[in-house]
Design a protein around this motif. Structure first.
Motif, PDB file in Angstrom:
ATOM      1  N   CYS A 192      -4.709 -26.475  90.378  1.00 32.99           N
ATOM      2  CA  CYS A 192      -3.486 -26.183  90.159  1.00 32.99           C
ATOM      3  C   CYS A 192      -3.560 -25.006  88.800  1.00 32.99           C
ATOM      4  CB  CYS A 192      -2.109 -27.099  89.808  1.00 32.99           C
ATOM      5  SG  CYS A 192      -1.581 -28.082  91.263  1.00 32.99           S
ATOM      6  N   PHE A 193      -2.436 -24.278  88.808  1.00 33.96           N
ATOM      7  CA  PHE A 193      -2.075 -23.465  87.835  1.00 33.96           C
ATOM      8  C   PHE A 193      -3.456 -22.747  87.136  1.00 33.96           C
ATOM      9  CE2 PHE A 193       1.210 -26.868  87.201  1.00 33.96           C
ATOM     10  CZ  PHE A 193       1.954 -26.171  88.188  1.00 33.96           C
ATOM     11  N   LYS A 194      -3.984 -22.054  88.241  1.00 36.09           N
ATOM     12  CA  LYS A 194      -5.282 -21.547  87.856  1.00 36.09           C
ATOM     13  C   LYS A 194      -5.170 -20.316  86.701  1.00 36.09           C
ATOM     14  CE  LYS A 194      -6.075 -20.833  91.918  1.00 36.09           C
ATOM     15  NZ  LYS A 194      -6.771 -20.056  93.337  1.00 36.09           N
ATOM     16  N   ASN A 195      -3.974 -19.902  86.419  1.00 36.65           N
ATOM     17  CA  ASN A 195      -3.904 -18.718  85.514  1.00 36.65           C
ATOM     18  C   ASN A 195      -3.723 -19.214  84.001  1.00 36.65           C
ATOM     19  OD1 ASN A 195      -1.305 -20.011  86.123  1.00 36.65           O
ATOM     20  ND2 ASN A 195      -0.302 -18.202  85.158  1.00 36.65           N
ATOM     21  N   SER A 196      -3.929 -20.506  83.874  1.00 37.77           N
ATOM     22  CA  SER A 196      -3.723 -21.352  82.616  1.00 37.77           C
ATOM     23  C   SER A 196      -4.758 -22.051  82.022  1.00 37.77           C
ATOM     24  CB  SER A 196      -2.331 -22.290  82.535  1.00 37.77           C
ATOM     25  OG  SER A 196      -2.157 -22.877  81.441  1.00 37.77           O
ATOM     26  N   PRO A 197      -5.667 -21.384  81.217  1.00 40.70           N
ATOM     27  CA  PRO A 197      -6.577 -22.167  80.674  1.00 40.70           C
ATOM     28  C   PRO A 197      -6.364 -23.404  79.901  1.00 40.70           C
ATOM     29  CG  PRO A 197      -6.695 -19.792  80.177  1.00 40.70           C
ATOM     30  CD  PRO A 197      -5.548 -19.971  80.830  1.00 40.70           C
ATOM     31  N   GLU A 198      -5.048 -23.359  79.199  1.00 31.15           N
ATOM     32  CA  GLU A 198      -4.531 -24.536  78.500  1.00 31.15           C
ATOM     33  C   GLU A 198      -4.174 -25.915  79.400  1.00 31.15           C
ATOM     34  OE1 GLU A 198      -3.339 -21.512  78.368  1.00 31.15           O
ATOM     35  OE2 GLU A 198      -3.838 -20.996  76.026  1.00 31.15           O
ATOM     36  N   TYR A 199      -3.695 -25.310  80.824  1.00 28.30           N
ATOM     37  CA  TYR A 199      -3.459 -26.432  81.571  1.00 28.30           C
ATOM     38  C   TYR A 199      -4.966 -26.947  82.301  1.00 28.30           C
ATOM     39  CZ  TYR A 199      -2.427 -28.808  86.174  1.00 28.30           C
ATOM     40  OH  TYR A 199      -2.393 -29.688  87.095  1.00 28.30           O
ATOM     41  N   ILE A 200      -5.791 -26.341  82.423  1.00 25.60           N
ATOM     42  CA  ILE A 200      -7.188 -26.645  82.835  1.00 25.60           C
ATOM     43  C   ILE A 200      -7.672 -27.803  81.887  1.00 25.60           C
ATOM     44  CG2 ILE A 200      -9.479 -25.969  83.515  1.00 25.60           C
ATOM     45  CD1 ILE A 200      -8.350 -23.348  84.327  1.00 25.60           C
ATOM     46  N   ASP A 201      -7.458 -27.367  80.434  1.00 29.12           N
ATOM     47  CA  ASP A 201      -8.091 -28.245  79.231  1.00 29.12           C
ATOM     48  C   ASP A 201      -7.148 -29.429  79.442  1.00 29.12           C
ATOM     49  OD1 ASP A 201      -9.481 -28.627  76.970  1.00 29.12           O
ATOM     50  OD2 ASP A 201      -7.333 -28.750  76.168  1.00 29.12           O
ATOM     51  N   LEU A 202      -6.131 -29.330  79.610  1.00 27.58           N
ATOM     52  CA  LEU A 202      -5.091 -30.507  79.654  1.00 27.58           C
ATOM     53  C   LEU A 202      -5.211 -31.560  80.486  1.00 27.58           C
ATOM     54  CD1 LEU A 202      -2.401 -32.163  78.999  1.00 27.58           C
ATOM     55  CD2 LEU A 202      -1.311 -30.734  80.780  1.00 27.58           C
ATOM     56  N   VAL A 203      -5.962 -31.217  81.939  1.00 26.11           N
ATOM     57  CA  VAL A 203      -6.377 -31.946  82.908  1.00 26.11           C
ATOM     58  C   VAL A 203      -7.704 -32.572  82.700  1.00 26.11           C
ATOM     59  CG1 VAL A 203      -7.067 -31.999  85.427  1.00 26.11           C
ATOM     60  CG2 VAL A 203      -5.259 -30.677  84.970  1.00 26.11           C
ATOM     61  N   GLY A 204      -8.653 -31.740  81.859  1.00 24.99           N
ATOM     62  CA  GLY A 204      -9.702 -32.176  81.668  1.00 24.99           C
ATOM     63  C   GLY A 204     -11.207 -31.595  82.212  1.00 24.99           C
ATOM     64  N   ALA A 205     -10.936 -30.929  83.289  1.00 26.62           N
ATOM     65  CA  ALA A 205     -11.568 -29.992  84.298  1.00 26.62           C
ATOM     66  C   ALA A 205     -10.840 -29.168  85.290  1.00 26.62           C
ATOM     67  CB  ALA A 205     -12.638 -30.890  85.127  1.00 26.62           C
ATOM     68  N   GLN A 206     -11.708 -28.261  86.230  1.00 27.22           N
ATOM     69  CA  GLN A 206     -11.293 -27.633  87.066  1.00 27.22           C
ATOM     70  C   GLN A 206     -12.055 -27.955  88.443  1.00 27.22           C
ATOM     71  OE1 GLN A 206     -11.267 -23.219  87.389  1.00 27.22           O
ATOM     72  NE2 GLN A 206      -9.107 -23.238  87.663  1.00 27.22           N
ATOM     73  N   PHE A 207     -11.240 -28.131  89.622  1.00 28.30           N
ATOM     74  CA  PHE A 207     -12.178 -28.249  90.930  1.00 28.30           C
ATOM     75  C   PHE A 207     -12.896 -26.904  91.178  1.00 28.30           C
ATOM     76  CE2 PHE A 207     -11.732 -26.713  95.105  1.00 28.30           C
ATOM     77  CZ  PHE A 207     -12.640 -27.676  95.811  1.00 28.30           C
ATOM     78  N   LEU A 208     -14.306 -27.192  91.557  1.00 32.93           N
ATOM     79  CA  LEU A 208     -15.217 -26.220  92.036  1.00 32.93           C
ATOM     80  C   LEU A 208     -15.364 -26.081  93.565  1.00 32.93           C
ATOM     81  CD1 LEU A 208     -17.116 -23.830  90.976  1.00 32.93           C
ATOM     82  CD2 LEU A 208     -18.702 -25.744  90.873  1.00 32.93           C
TER      83      LEU A 208
ATOM     84  N   HIS B  63     -16.282 -30.646  89.931  1.00 30.13           N
ATOM     85  CA  HIS B  63     -15.682 -29.981  89.095  1.00 30.13           C
ATOM     86  C   HIS B  63     -16.398 -29.045  88.063  1.00 30.13           C
ATOM     87  CE1 HIS B  63     -13.816 -33.955  89.870  1.00 30.13           C
ATOM     88  NE2 HIS B  63     -12.776 -33.284  89.661  1.00 30.13           N
ATOM     89  N   ASP B  64     -15.735 -28.134  87.664  1.00 34.78           N
ATOM     90  CA  ASP B  64     -16.329 -27.197  86.469  1.00 34.78           C
ATOM     91  C   ASP B  64     -15.542 -27.110  85.400  1.00 34.78           C
ATOM     92  OD1 ASP B  64     -17.665 -25.086  85.807  1.00 34.78           O
ATOM     93  OD2 ASP B  64     -16.762 -23.478  86.817  1.00 34.78           O
ATOM     94  N   LYS B  65     -15.708 -26.586  84.481  1.00 34.06           N
ATOM     95  CA  LYS B  65     -15.096 -26.347  83.246  1.00 34.06           C
ATOM     96  C   LYS B  65     -14.747 -27.864  82.508  1.00 34.06           C
ATOM     97  CE  LYS B  65     -13.143 -21.762  84.507  1.00 34.06           C
ATOM     98  NZ  LYS B  65     -11.965 -21.247  84.945  1.00 34.06           N
ATOM     99  N   ILE B  66     -15.443 -28.623  82.451  1.00 33.31           N
ATOM    100  CA  ILE B  66     -15.264 -30.136  82.094  1.00 33.31           C
ATOM    101  C   ILE B  66     -15.002 -30.020  80.508  1.00 33.31           C
ATOM    102  CG2 ILE B  66     -16.206 -32.346  81.985  1.00 33.31           C
ATOM    103  CD1 ILE B  66     -17.638 -31.577  84.723  1.00 33.31           C
ATOM    104  N   ALA B  67     -14.065 -30.636  80.316  1.00 32.85           N
ATOM    105  CA  ALA B  67     -13.603 -30.855  78.953  1.00 32.85           C
ATOM    106  C   ALA B  67     -14.811 -31.743  78.154  1.00 32.85           C
ATOM    107  CB  ALA B  67     -12.193 -31.168  78.388  1.00 32.85           C
ATOM    108  N   ASP B  68     -14.718 -31.466  76.765  1.00 39.67           N
ATOM    109  CA  ASP B  68     -15.674 -32.507  76.110  1.00 39.67           C
ATOM    110  C   ASP B  68     -15.150 -33.570  75.650  1.00 39.67           C
ATOM    111  OD1 ASP B  68     -17.747 -30.536  76.052  1.00 39.67           O
ATOM    112  OD2 ASP B  68     -16.975 -29.458  74.105  1.00 39.67           O
ATOM    113  N   ASP B  69     -13.692 -33.593  75.742  1.00 42.04           N
ATOM    114  CA  ASP B  69     -12.923 -34.859  75.084  1.00 42.04           C
ATOM    115  C   ASP B  69     -12.462 -35.552  76.057  1.00 42.04           C
ATOM    116  OD1 ASP B  69     -11.096 -33.042  76.199  1.00 42.04           O
ATOM    117  OD2 ASP B  69      -9.692 -33.276  74.443  1.00 42.04           O
TER     118      ASP B  69
END
Length: 282
Positions: free
Chosen positions: A126-142, A176-182
């Protein structure tokens, strides 16, 4: 007579003011130390793919008996400070493409200030226009395939996992892609030499995030293992006060008792046949 109607109008106005205040504050009008159920908002969508309209009732009916109430919406505009303040946490299972700056700020502030965020399955796209949301989730579907699999629990000591057992289910095999470090990975899907993070948690300000990639269709949503996983994720992610109030509330929920009766209809020919529920006390 005019004086009577004037008094009546004043009384009616006061009643409107009082009821309006109660409605605006929702469940938050209740004192912090009173036994009360948990209140979650579920953001879905109107399309049939990942049919949130059909799957939301399955989860809601499973968790309501445990004192967890879920309210459904498909309107992204409900991501605003006033509306979110009525709930202990937000569940997202949808395919919304974009989020506005004001909606994004309301969501991020809501979680940062100490509330629960529970993104499920497609919420990671969801909300692919928001890097902050992607970080909130912790990763993005690939990408994904499909298959029947059982994920491995790798953090059994975590509070969520202590009451969760592995279960086998057919689902989409998310990568997943863009997996957060935390993030802290609780479950992973192993395919050959690949270990895919599947269920994880993270802290965001004073709030907590619980994500699982399970959830493509009703086979997963109706699975008791999945329902229990989401329940445990909710209980971990909500704040201490809502959880303590829920514990007190859940302790008061009566245990339903049943017995065999010869004349209970079973038109659907269910197996086992339904039993007679014994009445509750006043």
């Amino acid at each position: 007579m005019k004086a009577f109607y004037k008094i009546l109008s004043v009384v009616f106005g006061v009643l409107l003011l009082v009821t309006g205040c109660k409605s605006e504050n929702g469940n938050k009008a209740i004192a912090d130390d009173v036994p009360v159920r948990l209140e979650l908002l579920f953001l879905g969508h109107s399309i049939e793919h990942h049919n949130s309209r059909a799957y939301f009732p399955i989860l809601a009916s499973a968790l309501t008996k445990d004192g967890i109430n879920i309210t459904y919406t498909e309107d992204v505009n409900d991501l605003n400070e006033r509306n979110l303040s009525l709930y202990d946490g937000l569940i997202v299972y949808a395919n919304h493409e974009e989020i506005t700056p004001s909606q994004e700020k309301a969501l991020l502030d809501y979680v940062r200030e100490g509330h629960a965020f529970i993104p499920i399955h497609s919420a990671s796209f969801c909300f692919k226009n928001s890097p902050e949301y992607i970080d909130l989730v912790g990763a993005q579907f690939l990408e994904h395939g499909t298959g029947t699999f059982t994920t491995d629990i790798i953090k059994k000591e975590h509070p969520i996992m202590q009451n969760v057992e592995p279960f086998s289910i057919w689902d989409e095999t998310y990568v997943h892609d863009k997996i957060a470090d935390d993030i802290t990975v609780l479950m992973e899907r192993v395919e050959g030499d690949h270990h895919e993070p599947w269920t994880w948690v993270k802290e965001y300000g004073d709030g907590k995030v619980f994500y699982t990639a399970y959830g493509h269709d009703e086979r997963t949503w109706a699975n008791p293992g999945f329902q229990n996983l989401v329940k445990e994720g909710i209980l971990w992610a909500v704040g201490d006060t809502p959880r303590e109030n829920w514990i007190a509330f859940a302790a008061e929920i009566p245990t339903l008792k049943y017995e065999e009766k010869p004349n209970i209809p079973n038109y659907e020919k269910r197996d086992p046949a339904p039993k007679y529920q014994l009445p509750l006390s006043p």
